[in-house]
Write an enzyme that holds these catalytic residues in place. Structure first.
Site, PDB file in Angstrom:
ATOM      1  N   THR A  78     117.915 -42.987  27.198  1.00  0.00           N
ATOM      2  CA  THR A  78     117.109 -42.115  28.050  1.00  0.00           C
ATOM      3  C   THR A  78     117.508 -42.351  29.508  1.00  0.00           C
ATOM      4  OG1 THR A  78     115.309 -42.325  26.506  1.00  0.00           O
ATOM      5  CG2 THR A  78     114.697 -41.882  28.786  1.00  0.00           C
ATOM      6  N   GLY A 125     109.046 -38.332  21.405  1.00  0.00           N
ATOM      7  CA  GLY A 125     108.844 -39.732  21.734  1.00  0.00           C
ATOM      8  C   GLY A 125     107.961 -39.927  22.954  1.00  0.00           C
ATOM      9  N   ASP A 126     108.174 -41.033  23.626  1.00  0.00           N
ATOM     10  CA  ASP A 126     107.325 -41.396  24.775  1.00  0.00           C
ATOM     11  C   ASP A 126     107.644 -40.583  26.021  1.00  0.00           C
ATOM     12  OD1 ASP A 126     109.869 -42.966  24.753  1.00  0.00           O
ATOM     13  OD2 ASP A 126     109.168 -43.532  26.730  1.00  0.00           O
ATOM     14  N   GLY A 131     113.606 -47.009  26.018  1.00  0.00           N
ATOM     15  CA  GLY A 131     113.537 -47.941  24.895  1.00  0.00           C
ATOM     16  C   GLY A 131     113.075 -47.219  23.648  1.00  0.00           C
TER      17      GLY A 131
END
EC number: 3.4.19.5
Length: 310
Positions: A167, A197-198, A219
């Site tokens: 990322t 995702g986040d 991550g």
């Protein structure tokens, strides 16, 4: 101390033959973003500029160079947040957009929403005149090779994640003391279609608040979301911890609580900054007071004068 910008090119295990590309990529993105700040641009302008350059660089897992989902397609997520007003914009699972970070900013600037997803995000992009690009233009040979490798019945998914270029993200403080963050990703290698995702989630993929600072994370997204890593770090800063100490505390909490590894770039409104990670590597770079800072391994910190960087 101001202005300052810090970028990351993703946490993880970067193969030797690609590590130089990662380092030069983050350094070049930071130089451009710093020039924006020096020219009187806002922290938001700077982080979007940095993220866009990294999306355009096939060495990173964002924009062109994004990893492929199970079906061999690109689905990207991005987030921006403005520390002055707490305005934010995000997109998730977008497909035919060269720069998802620009689309995230348009969501923030032009809608009353915080996040648009998939087809709705595409329709919005069209209404804003954002050009669509063919899926193929975002897929690199490297991404395709790793996707195929990971489809093999004996593939070890953990090992396959290891070669992933991460990322991308940036945080900045401008001369007015306003902070901002931007994060953009192609997500997880061979993820299920529709997995988000986040990155586009406020408080996980990033957070910016003039009262405390700004963070952009990288991550394992599922781990980052469980501990809302970006917001967790700013909580420690609100308790009086430095950018560096707060970053380490957040990463340590994620590791002990959910076994997750990752990395962050963090700034406070005074211009103190940190680039910290618990993974093996994270390409990062920062610019402040005419000096470029960068590194890849834990404990690595090189500097050069920005005028000489060319």
């Amino acid at each position: 101390m101001l202005p300052v910008v810090v970028v990351h090119g993703g946490a993880g295990h970067i193969p030797k033959e690609r590590s130089d590309l990662s380092t030069s990529g983050v350094c070049s993105a930071v130089r451009s973003a710093y020039a924006v700040l020096q020219g009187g641009g806002s922290s938001m302008d700077a982080v979007v500029e940095a993220a866009m350059l990294l999306e355009n660089n096939p060495s990173f897992n964002a924009g062109c160079g994004s990893v492929l989902n199970l079906k061999g397609e690109v689905e990207m997520d991005a987030l921006v947040m403005d520390g002055k007003t707490l305005s934010s914009g995000a997109v998730s699972a977008v497909r035919n957009i060269a720069n998802p970070i620009q689309l995230a900013r348009l969501v923030m600037d032009k809608t009353s929403h915080a996040c648009l997803t998939a087809e709705g995000a595409s329709q919005f992009a069209r209404s804003m005149g954002v050009p669509e690009v063919p899926q193929e233009s975002l897929i690199t040979e490297y991404s395709r090779m790793r996707w195929k490798k990971n489809l093999a019945p004996d593939a070890n998914p953990v090992e396959c994640q290891m070669g992933k270029m991460g990322t991308v993200g940036a945080v900045a403080v401008d001369t007015d003391g306003n902070v901002a963050c931007a994060t953009s990703t192609g997500g997880m290698l061979n993820k299920m279609e529709g997995r988000v995702g986040d990155t586009p989630c406020i408080g996980s993929g990033g957070y910016a608040d003039n009262m405390s600072g700004a963070v952009s994370t990288t991550g394992h997204g599922e781990a980052i979301m469980k501990v809302t890593l970006a917001r967790h770090i700013l909580f420690h800063m609100e308790q009086g911890q430095s950018a560096e100490a707060a970053s380490d505390l957040g990463l340590a909490h994620m590791k002990s609580r959910v076994g997750g590894l990752g990395g962050v770039v963090t700034v406070d409104p005074q211009g103190n900054w940190a680039a910290r990670f618990s993974s093996r590597q994270m390409a990062w770079a920062a610019a402040q007071k005419g000096t470029l800072h960068y590194g890849l391994y834990t404990g690595e910190h090189f500097t050069q004068i920005i005028e000489d960087a060319h």
